[in-house]
Design a protein around this motif. Structure first.
Motif, PDB file in Angstrom:
ATOM      1  N   LEU A 112       0.834  -1.198   0.000  1.00  0.00           N
ATOM      2  CA  LEU A 112       0.000   0.000   0.000  1.00  0.00           C
ATOM      3  C   LEU A 112       0.878   1.262   0.000  1.00  0.00           C
ATOM      4  O   LEU A 112       0.642   2.198  -0.775  1.00  0.00           O
ATOM      5  N   LEU A 113       1.902   1.280   0.846  1.00  0.00           N
ATOM      6  CA  LEU A 113       2.825   2.414   0.874  1.00  0.00           C
ATOM      7  C   LEU A 113       3.546   2.549  -0.468  1.00  0.00           C
ATOM      8  O   LEU A 113       3.769   3.668  -0.958  1.00  0.00           O
ATOM      9  N   PHE A 114       3.888   1.411  -1.060  1.00  0.00           N
ATOM     10  CA  PHE A 114       4.541   1.422  -2.372  1.00  0.00           C
ATOM     11  C   PHE A 114       3.624   2.034  -3.429  1.00  0.00           C
ATOM     12  O   PHE A 114       4.055   2.852  -4.255  1.00  0.00           O
ATOM     13  N   ARG A 115       2.359   1.665  -3.402  1.00  0.00           N
ATOM     14  CA  ARG A 115       1.424   2.206  -4.402  1.00  0.00           C
ATOM     15  C   ARG A 115       1.229   3.712  -4.225  1.00  0.00           C
ATOM     16  O   ARG A 115       1.143   4.451  -5.215  1.00  0.00           O
ATOM     17  N   LEU A 116       1.160   4.162  -2.987  1.00  0.00           N
ATOM     18  CA  LEU A 116       1.039   5.604  -2.738  1.00  0.00           C
ATOM     19  C   LEU A 116       2.290   6.333  -3.241  1.00  0.00           C
ATOM     20  O   LEU A 116       2.204   7.416  -3.830  1.00  0.00           O
ATOM     21  N   TRP A 117       3.470   5.730  -2.986  1.00  0.00           N
ATOM     22  CA  TRP A 117       4.741   6.313  -3.449  1.00  0.00           C
ATOM     23  C   TRP A 117       4.817   6.312  -4.980  1.00  0.00           C
ATOM     24  O   TRP A 117       5.142   7.321  -5.599  1.00  0.00           O
ATOM     25  N   ALA A 118       4.493   5.171  -5.596  1.00  0.00           N
ATOM     26  CA  ALA A 118       4.619   5.044  -7.048  1.00  0.00           C
ATOM     27  C   ALA A 118       3.676   5.984  -7.784  1.00  0.00           C
ATOM     28  O   ALA A 118       4.006   6.496  -8.857  1.00  0.00           O
ATOM     29  N   ALA A 119       2.495   6.219  -7.197  1.00  0.00           N
ATOM     30  CA  ALA A 119       1.531   7.126  -7.831  1.00  0.00           C
ATOM     31  C   ALA A 119       2.120   8.526  -7.988  1.00  0.00           C
ATOM     32  O   ALA A 119       1.773   9.254  -8.926  1.00  0.00           O
ATOM     33  N   LEU A 250      -0.698   1.815  21.108  1.00  0.00           N
ATOM     34  CA  LEU A 250      -0.768   2.630  19.899  1.00  0.00           C
ATOM     35  C   LEU A 250      -0.776   4.121  20.220  1.00  0.00           C
ATOM     36  O   LEU A 250      -0.100   4.906  19.562  1.00  0.00           O
ATOM     37  N   GLY A 251      -1.540   4.500  21.231  1.00  0.00           N
ATOM     38  CA  GLY A 251      -1.576   5.903  21.623  1.00  0.00           C
ATOM     39  C   GLY A 251      -2.159   6.797  20.543  1.00  0.00           C
ATOM     40  O   GLY A 251      -2.568   6.351  19.461  1.00  0.00           O
ATOM     41  N   GLU A 252      -2.169   8.066  20.820  1.00  0.00           N
ATOM     42  CA  GLU A 252      -2.793   9.042  19.915  1.00  0.00           C
ATOM     43  C   GLU A 252      -2.102   9.083  18.559  1.00  0.00           C
ATOM     44  O   GLU A 252      -2.745   9.057  17.508  1.00  0.00           O
ATOM     45  N   ASP A 253      -0.758   9.107  18.565  1.00  0.00           N
ATOM     46  CA  ASP A 253      -0.020   9.176  17.298  1.00  0.00           C
ATOM     47  C   ASP A 253      -0.188   7.894  16.490  1.00  0.00           C
ATOM     48  O   ASP A 253      -0.279   7.927  15.256  1.00  0.00           O
ATOM     49  N   GLY A 254      -0.215   6.759  17.179  1.00  0.00           N
ATOM     50  CA  GLY A 254      -0.379   5.487  16.486  1.00  0.00           C
ATOM     51  C   GLY A 254      -1.720   5.389  15.786  1.00  0.00           C
ATOM     52  O   GLY A 254      -1.798   5.017  14.609  1.00  0.00           O
ATOM     53  N   TYR A 255      -2.781   5.737  16.513  1.00  0.00           N
ATOM     54  CA  TYR A 255      -4.116   5.700  15.892  1.00  0.00           C
ATOM     55  C   TYR A 255      -4.223   6.720  14.758  1.00  0.00           C
ATOM     56  O   TYR A 255      -4.849   6.448  13.728  1.00  0.00           O
ATOM     57  N   ALA A 256      -3.587   7.888  14.928  1.00  0.00           N
ATOM     58  CA  ALA A 256      -3.611   8.896  13.860  1.00  0.00           C
ATOM     59  C   ALA A 256      -2.915   8.367  12.608  1.00  0.00           C
ATOM     60  O   ALA A 256      -3.362   8.607  11.479  1.00  0.00           O
ATOM     61  N   ALA A 257      -1.825   7.620  12.803  1.00  0.00           N
ATOM     62  CA  ALA A 257      -1.096   7.062  11.667  1.00  0.00           C
ATOM     63  C   ALA A 257      -1.936   6.018  10.937  1.00  0.00           C
ATOM     64  O   ALA A 257      -2.008   6.006   9.703  1.00  0.00           O
ATOM     65  N   VAL A 258      -2.576   5.142  11.702  1.00  0.00           N
ATOM     66  CA  VAL A 258      -3.412   4.098  11.094  1.00  0.00           C
ATOM     67  C   VAL A 258      -4.577   4.721  10.335  1.00  0.00           C
ATOM     68  O   VAL A 258      -4.847   4.383   9.175  1.00  0.00           O
ATOM     69  N   ARG A 259      -5.249   5.654  10.996  1.00  0.00           N
ATOM     70  CA  ARG A 259      -6.384   6.326  10.362  1.00  0.00           C
ATOM     71  C   ARG A 259      -5.930   7.079   9.112  1.00  0.00           C
ATOM     72  O   ARG A 259      -6.587   7.060   8.066  1.00  0.00           O
ATOM     73  N   GLY A 260      -4.771   7.742   9.219  1.00  0.00           N
ATOM     74  CA  GLY A 260      -4.245   8.510   8.090  1.00  0.00           C
ATOM     75  C   GLY A 260      -3.932   7.632   6.892  1.00  0.00           C
ATOM     76  O   GLY A 260      -4.277   7.964   5.755  1.00  0.00           O
ATOM     77  N   LEU A 261      -3.292   6.489   7.152  1.00  0.00           N
ATOM     78  CA  LEU A 261      -2.948   5.576   6.058  1.00  0.00           C
ATOM     79  C   LEU A 261      -4.200   5.050   5.369  1.00  0.00           C
ATOM     80  O   LEU A 261      -4.310   5.079   4.134  1.00  0.00           O
ATOM     81  N   LEU A 262      -5.154   4.574   6.156  1.00  0.00           N
ATOM     82  CA  LEU A 262      -6.337   3.939   5.566  1.00  0.00           C
ATOM     83  C   LEU A 262      -7.251   4.967   4.893  1.00  0.00           C
ATOM     84  O   LEU A 262      -7.861   4.679   3.858  1.00  0.00           O
ATOM     85  N   THR A 263      -7.320   6.162   5.459  1.00  0.00           N
ATOM     86  CA  THR A 263      -8.134   7.227   4.856  1.00  0.00           C
ATOM     87  C   THR A 263      -7.537   7.685   3.533  1.00  0.00           C
ATOM     88  O   THR A 263      -8.240   7.862   2.526  1.00  0.00           O
ATOM     89  N   ARG A 264      -6.212   7.858   3.534  1.00  0.00           N
ATOM     90  CA  ARG A 264      -5.527   8.297   2.319  1.00  0.00           C
ATOM     91  C   ARG A 264      -5.640   7.236   1.220  1.00  0.00           C
ATOM     92  O   ARG A 264      -5.885   7.544   0.051  1.00  0.00           O
ATOM     93  N   ALA A 265      -5.477   5.961   1.614  1.00  0.00           N
ATOM     94  CA  ALA A 265      -5.579   4.882   0.638  1.00  0.00           C
ATOM     95  C   ALA A 265      -6.991   4.780   0.064  1.00  0.00           C
ATOM     96  O   ALA A 265      -7.170   4.527  -1.135  1.00  0.00           O
ATOM     97  N   ALA A 266      -7.997   4.993   0.922  1.00  0.00           N
ATOM     98  CA  ALA A 266      -9.387   4.957   0.442  1.00  0.00           C
ATOM     99  C   ALA A 266      -9.654   6.109  -0.526  1.00  0.00           C
ATOM    100  O   ALA A 266     -10.331   5.942  -1.541  1.00  0.00           O
ATOM    101  N   GLU A 268      -7.565   7.405  -2.500  1.00  0.00           N
ATOM    102  CA  GLU A 268      -6.907   7.082  -3.774  1.00  0.00           C
ATOM    103  C   GLU A 268      -7.582   5.907  -4.481  1.00  0.00           C
ATOM    104  O   GLU A 268      -7.139   5.475  -5.549  1.00  0.00           O
ATOM    105  N   GLY A 269      -8.617   5.335  -3.849  1.00  0.00           N
ATOM    106  CA  GLY A 269      -9.301   4.190  -4.433  1.00  0.00           C
ATOM    107  C   GLY A 269      -8.570   2.876  -4.280  1.00  0.00           C
ATOM    108  O   GLY A 269      -8.872   1.896  -4.957  1.00  0.00           O
ATOM    109  N   LEU A 270      -7.591   2.846  -3.338  1.00  0.00           N
ATOM    110  CA  LEU A 270      -6.789   1.639  -3.147  1.00  0.00           C
ATOM    111  C   LEU A 270      -7.404   0.686  -2.131  1.00  0.00           C
ATOM    112  O   LEU A 270      -7.110  -0.510  -2.131  1.00  0.00           O
ATOM    113  N   LEU A 271      -8.253   1.202  -1.245  1.00  0.00           N
ATOM    114  CA  LEU A 271      -8.897   0.392  -0.211  1.00  0.00           C
ATOM    115  C   LEU A 271     -10.331   0.849  -0.035  1.00  0.00           C
ATOM    116  O   LEU A 271     -10.656   2.009  -0.297  1.00  0.00           O
TER     117      LEU A 271
END
Length: 282
Positions: A112-119, A250-266, A268-271
């Motif tokens: 997923l990170l690769f696809r975001l980078w490659a785009a 996970l804490g606040e930063d951990g949950y923010a990272a997870v939410r950020g990744l999945l929101t950004r991927a969605a 982009e139509g990746l998830l």
């Protein structure tokens, strides 16, 4: 499942065996017993989609497909800084346009990170994607079977021995564009276990992490028994990189990272998009 035993699947990699050593060997008071299956991340992702285990270590990228049945545990996983997947090539500075790239899983966070980078950085688009177990990727790149490889885990420390070059670091790209830590692997458990059992499991995993930090030598036999002939110094580097404060919570930063990744991927139509409250822990 009995009230006392949890079926769990995680990888034989040093970070997972380090985290779960005390829990798997009955050294955490008042914890459930574990029935452990070792499996590569691509296998555990598929197991989660089929609902085949009470608890699993999976890629964060698979969460949108499994959170109806599973809850994300707030501990035990792999997030961090400076620990992202790498794109490796035989030829330094290779243009990946139209090239064949080996990846460890099409449902992995690394991919997923690769696809975001490659785009953003390969406007012509890469060519064929080939899925193979992560430990086969560097030899495949070295031997010219693929043009590039997306690698994870201890490959960060060993790729030079294969004569390979780092083309890009997916983690650096993620951190520079978001400021957030890199979400890699999550621990999930079936919601049907019930709030009490889920909380007990999470508390037990936290206790296992702290036990490993308090006495790192205690986990050494378990870690090295499953480390696929890895050099002990590399295993220590691996643990140091992937087991950190986010593993304990996970804490606040951990949950923010997870939410950020999945929101950004969605976006982009990746998830698929996450439902409201999907990441909440009971």
């Amino acid at each position: 499942m009995s009230a006392e035993t949890v079926q769990i699947a995680y990888s034989p990699c040093p970070n997972d065996t380090f985290v779960f050593d005390a829990l798997a060997h009955g050294r955490v008071p008042d914890a459930p017993a574990l029935d452990v299956t070792f499996a590569d991340i691509d296998v555990t992702n598929g197991m989660a989609e089929r609902g085949e285990s009470d608890a699993l270590k999976v890629s964060y990228a698979v969460l949108p497909y499994v959170l109806d049945e599973y809850a994300l545990l707030p501990c035990g996983g792999a997030l961090g800084r400076g620990c992202g997947p790498l794109v490796l090539t035989r030829e330094a500075g290779l243009d990946l346009t139209g090239r064949t790239v080996a990846v460890p899983s099409e449902k992995s966070t690394a991919y997923l990170l690769f696809r975001l980078w490659a785009a953003e950085t390969v406007p012509g688009g890469v060519g064929e994607i080939v899925v193979m177990p992560f430990h086969e990727i560097m030899p495949a790149v070295r031997d010219g079977k693929v043009d590039a490889g997306l690698v994870i885990h201890e490959a960060r420390f060993t790729y030079g021995g294969y004569g390979l070059h780092k083309l890009a670091d997916m983690g650096e790209h993620w951190e520079s564009t978001t400021g957030l830590p890199i979400p890699l692997g999550a621990i999930i458990a079936k919601r049907s276990l019930g709030t009490q059992s889920l909380t007990r499991l999470a508390d037990s995993i936290r206790a296992s992490v702290r036990a490993a930090w308090d006495d790192p030598g205690a986990s050494r036999p378990y870690v090295m028994a499953h480390a696929q002939e890895m050099d002990p110094a590399v295993a220590d580097q691996h643990i140091g990189l992937y087991v950190n404060e986010f593993t304990a919570d996970l804490g606040e930063d951990g949950y923010a990272a997870v939410r950020g990744l999945l929101t950004r991927a969605a976006a982009e139509g990746l998830l698929p998009p996450l439902g409201p409250g999907a990441l909440d822990f009971p």
